[in-house]
Design a protein around this motif. Sequence first.
Motif, short mmCIF file in Angstrom:
data_model
loop_
_atom_site.label_atom_id
_atom_site.label_comp_id
_atom_site.label_asym_id
_atom_site.label_seq_id
_atom_site.Cartn_x
_atom_site.Cartn_y
_atom_site.Cartn_z
N ALA A 115 7.32 -0.12 6.95
CA ALA A 115 5.96 -0.10 7.49
C ALA A 115 5.01 0.69 6.61
O ALA A 115 3.86 0.32 6.42
N SER A 116 5.49 1.80 6.05
CA SER A 116 4.63 2.63 5.19
C SER A 116 5.50 3.43 4.24
O SER A 116 6.67 3.72 4.52
N LEU A 117 4.91 3.78 3.12
CA LEU A 117 5.57 4.61 2.12
C LEU A 117 4.55 5.58 1.56
O LEU A 117 3.46 5.18 1.15
N SER A 118 4.88 6.86 1.58
CA SER A 118 4.03 7.88 0.97
C SER A 118 4.87 8.67 -0.02
O SER A 118 6.04 8.96 0.23
N VAL A 119 4.28 9.00 -1.16
CA VAL A 119 4.98 9.72 -2.22
C VAL A 119 4.12 10.88 -2.68
O VAL A 119 2.91 10.92 -2.44
N GLY A 120 4.74 11.83 -3.34
CA GLY A 120 4.01 12.99 -3.85
C GLY A 120 4.83 13.76 -4.86
O GLY A 120 6.03 13.54 -5.02
N ASN A 154 -1.43 6.87 -10.38
CA ASN A 154 -1.72 5.49 -9.95
C ASN A 154 -0.73 4.50 -10.56
O ASN A 154 -0.39 3.49 -9.94
N LYS A 155 -0.26 4.77 -11.78
CA LYS A 155 0.72 3.90 -12.41
C LYS A 155 2.00 3.85 -11.60
O LYS A 155 2.59 2.78 -11.40
N THR A 156 2.45 5.01 -11.11
CA THR A 156 3.67 5.06 -10.30
C THR A 156 3.48 4.32 -8.99
O THR A 156 4.36 3.57 -8.55
N LYS A 157 2.34 4.50 -8.36
CA LYS A 157 2.10 3.83 -7.08
C LYS A 157 1.97 2.32 -7.25
O LYS A 157 2.42 1.56 -6.38
N ARG A 158 1.40 1.88 -8.36
CA ARG A 158 1.34 0.44 -8.61
C ARG A 158 2.73 -0.14 -8.85
O ARG A 158 3.03 -1.26 -8.42
N SER A 193 0.84 -1.19 0.00
CA SER A 193 0.00 0.00 0.00
C SER A 193 0.88 1.25 0.00
O SER A 193 1.68 1.45 0.92
N VAL A 194 0.78 2.05 -1.05
CA VAL A 194 1.54 3.30 -1.17
C VAL A 194 0.55 4.45 -1.11
O VAL A 194 -0.39 4.52 -1.91
#
Length: 384
Positions: free
Chosen positions: A205-210, A156-160, A144-145
Amino acid sequence: MTIPLLQLGTVGLLRDASVQLVGLGLAAAVVATGWTVLYRRRTTRPLPPGSGAFLGVSTVAAWMFVEIVLRGSLVGSLPYEHHGSAIYGVAGLSLGGVVGAVGRPLGDRIACVVYGIERLVAERDVARLLRSARVLTVVTVSDSVSDTEGYSPASNKTKRALAGAQFRLPSRLSEDELIDRLETRIVADYDVDHASVTFDDGAVASLSVGRRRSSLGPTLPPDTVAVGIRADPAGDASPGDAVEIWETGPDATRLVARGRLRASSEERATVVVDRDDAARFDPTTRYRLVTPSETPSDHYRLTSLLRDVEETTIAVSVADDDDLLGEFVGWLPGSALAIERDDEVLVLPDDRVTLQSDDIVFLVGLPSAFAERLNISEARTVAV
């Protein structure tokens, strides 16, 4: 049978062809080596195998094409359809491929030495041996990103592509160094401008991008618009300065609107004006910008700085049952820019000011600090 080149009695042609081949070989080597250095510098990865030979052959082929188009021959006055030209072309392309293939490892070594990049070949059996010797550690991104608050969402392509991705990193790194290395790799390899990673028991544990906002819309004040006009910018005006837009003509000179300069390029300028003034501009008219005698605003300067750094700005609302209720401003992560309380706005509040119900506090700081200390969710975050 006499060699075609000698049929023309051209020992000089052989000499010229040899000199040209040496020059083409040097050019192919320089191009392949230079591209390898640039690729390694940009991505910290080696140029893919075969790319050096391709660059060398392409360099020679491009030069031959230009020679045929401009002169109609490759060597001296020898026609390009002659057997000797064919031999010369095959020899030149072969030489370009060989020196290009040699230039790839040479350029890679030069880039690693100049830019301090550690060369590590870890593929297939070698990778398994390195992992078994605990030289490498494999870090797997969570499935889960999420999006980083304060930044525009990544595609969404990058997060997938990031979900479940594996990265091989040196095992000698501490957890902080591992996080820093992983975030740097994600920003360099994927279409994102910011990555925030948290670890738990040695695993992601988690990854968030922007992505950073690059448009003007989010930075415009309320009830204003950005307008592109044909204008002569004032010589002393810089982005963010207040300007007056004047219409000049042979019969009259009148003030069209007042606003702020956002950008200028030769005969074009982008100005921010009131929404009601936008209809006053004529696309076919040329205007003149005048800088009035007032202190320039630092709003644009602050906005430009925030768009180029890791820090971001968010607004957090305080609810009746919120754990932020009664919290001191000085204990919040980042820096508090303002608090919106009823009809009042507290600018740069003191650290001892406490948060009240229905307050909206504007903070600037690192997204990782917000996520760790505020546990910010979409329900609490207000769009800025």
